[in-house]
Design an enzyme around this catalytic site. Structure first.
Site, short mmCIF file in Angstrom:
data_model
loop_
_atom_site.label_atom_id
_atom_site.label_comp_id
_atom_site.label_asym_id
_atom_site.label_seq_id
_atom_site.Cartn_x
_atom_site.Cartn_y
_atom_site.Cartn_z
CG HIS A 110 -8.21 -12.26 -1.48
ND1 HIS A 110 -8.75 -11.98 -0.23
CD2 HIS A 110 -9.07 -11.73 -2.39
CE1 HIS A 110 -9.87 -11.29 -0.39
NE2 HIS A 110 -10.08 -11.13 -1.68
CG ASP A 151 -6.52 -8.90 0.50
OD1 ASP A 151 -5.87 -9.80 1.03
OD2 ASP A 151 -7.74 -8.71 0.73
C1 GAR Z 1 -10.14 -19.76 1.62
O1 GAR Z 1 -11.18 -19.64 0.68
C2 GAR Z 1 -9.20 -18.58 1.54
O2 GAR Z 1 -9.03 -18.11 0.24
C3 GAR Z 1 -9.94 -17.56 2.38
O3 GAR Z 1 -10.41 -18.31 3.48
C4 GAR Z 1 -10.69 -19.65 3.04
C5 GAR Z 1 -10.03 -20.63 3.99
O4 GAR Z 1 -10.42 -21.95 3.70
N1 GAR Z 1 -9.08 -16.49 2.77
C6 GAR Z 1 -9.46 -15.22 2.82
O5 GAR Z 1 -10.59 -14.86 2.59
C7 GAR Z 1 -8.37 -14.23 3.20
N2 GAR Z 1 -8.77 -12.89 2.90
P1 GAR Z 1 -9.59 -23.20 4.22
O6 GAR Z 1 -9.42 -23.03 5.75
O7 GAR Z 1 -10.47 -24.37 3.92
O8 GAR Z 1 -8.28 -23.24 3.51
#
Ligand code: GAR
Length: 214
Positions: A110, A151
């Site tokens: 997160h 979360d």
């Molecule tokens: C990341 O920043 C992750 O922390 C977030 O989505 C993004 C995915 O990026 N997740 C959340 O917000 C979950 N609540 P990625 O596809 O480039 O790894």
């Protein structure tokens, strides 16, 4: 050898960080068995294929009801016979049955320091928009086990990142990824793969040693 399923919805930079850490040896005793996306256009699927990793897509849109999706999704996952499920930017609410069956075997990244800017509605850029709107000077990322809440599961690792005065949600998101997410997600997997993580009364204990936080 810990077998991983990495669940994704988007770009897959966290998936890439895991792949790179396995290749470079900073994650040991673990391998990715499968990457599963709910989004057929997720670039993460390409990243998996480029590395010869099985990549599957299963979306709620392919099913008549949420229940039908939940059942199919869990069957698909069970068929992969993995030890740890890694949510790397996976934006679908998990079936409750899956959380039960995989207790303390699902981890999520997160992009904030939980319990700030987390819970329902806080995902992706929205998290960084909220952090900037509140004017916090420090934010970061958290890796935690997944429980029935949003979360709310036991926290494994956190890393703080400074907010710059001229940050936009996009620049802050990038810095949090580079300085925190791509560091603590591979590290958490390595710790779990090497038997250093235990959960007691909802709290995580990390064994001291080669891989411990310093
Ligand atoms: C990341 O920043 C992750 O922390 C977030 O989505 C993004 C995915 O990026 N997740 C959340 O917000 C979950 N609540 P990625 O596809 O480039 O790894």
């Amino acid at each position: 050898m810990l077998k991983l399923a990495v669940l994704v919805s988007g770009g897959g930079t966290n998936l890439q960080a895991i792949i790179d850490a396995i290749d470079s040896g900073s994650i040991t005793n673990a391998g990715i068995s499968v990457v599963i996306s709910n989004n057929p256009n997720a670039y993460a699927l390409e990243r998996a294929k480029k590395h010869g990793i099985t990549a599957l897509c299963i979306s709620p849109k392919q099913f008549e009801s949420r229940e039908a999706f939940n059942q199919a999704f869990l069957e698909q996952l069970n068929a992969c016979q993995v030890d740890l499920v890694v949510l790397a930017g996976f934006l679908v609410v998990l079936p409750e049955q899956m959380i039960k069956e995989y207790r303390n075997r699902i981890i999520n990244i997160h992009p904030s320091l939980i319990p700030s800017f987390c819970g329902k509605g806080f995902y992706g850029l929205k998290v960084h928009e909220a952090a900037l709107a509140r004017g916090v000077k420090l934010t970061g990322a958290t890796v935690h086990f997944v429980d029935e809440g949003t979360d709310t599961g036991p926290i494994i690792l956190q890393k703080a990142v400074e907010v710059a005065p001229d940050d936009t949600p996009e620049t802050l998101q990038r810095r949090v990824m580079e300085q925190a997410e791509w560091v603590i997600m591979p590290k958490a997997i390595d710790l779990i793969a090497n038997g250093k993580v235990s959960v007691t009364d909802g709290r995580v204990r990390i064994e001291e040693g080669r891989n411990s936080e310093s």
